[in-house]
Scaffold this motif. Structure first.
Motif: not given
Length: 158
Positions: A104-116
């Motif tokens: 399992p992997e964890e991600y936060q879905i953010v706007g393009e400007s915050e993507s990392d």
């Protein structure tokens, strides 16, 4: 008149951009101006590499300032108040598992400007996020990615 592009972002992402803008305006810009003044004092500008370097950096600094100002002007803060708590949406942190047997992997879905992506923040514009948005915990979703199709199980949404 063309419609302006909006920049979806979290409150945290907006604050980070505001801090970056302040850094550029109050520190980086004055430093570059000082470097230009010093380089000018060396005389002939046509063969002055320090001057050219400082001018190039000034252009980069001013470009980034303009870019951040534009993103902040058209920022759209993500609000998940009306979204079901177990539904994948922007701003939420999700735990997913690639099937059949990945960890399992964890991600936060953010706007393009915050993507990392290296720090677990994926853009809402990415193929994976687009494929997951609107789905709920327990669902298995087939997502088209650049190297084919993957099956992802949504384990948790925070």
């Amino acid at each position: 008149m063309a419609e302006e592009k909006t920049f979806p972002m979290t409150l945290e992402g907006k604050k980070k951009l505001e801090d970056e803008l302040e850094e550029y305006r109050l520190k980086r810009r004055p430093e570059v101006i000082k470097r230009i003044k010093i380089a000018r004092s060396y005389g002939d500008l046509s063969e002055n590499s320090e001057y050219e370097s400082a001018k190039d950096e000034q252009a980069m600094v001013e470009s980034r300032i303009a870019q951040i100002e534009n993103m902040l002007q058209y920022a759209e803060i993500i609000d998940n108040e009306d979204v079901d708590k177990d539904e994948v949406s922007m701003g939420r942190t999700i735990t997913i598992q690639e099937l059949p047997d990945e960890e399992p992997e964890e991600y936060q879905i953010v706007g393009e400007s915050e993507s990392d992506p290296f720090n677990g923040k994926i853009s809402n514009e990415s193929p994976m996020a687009k494929g997951l948005l609107g789905h709920k915990v327990g669902e298995v979703v087939e997502v088209e990615v650049p190297n084919g199709t993957i099956k992802l199980k949504i384990i948790k949404v925070d």
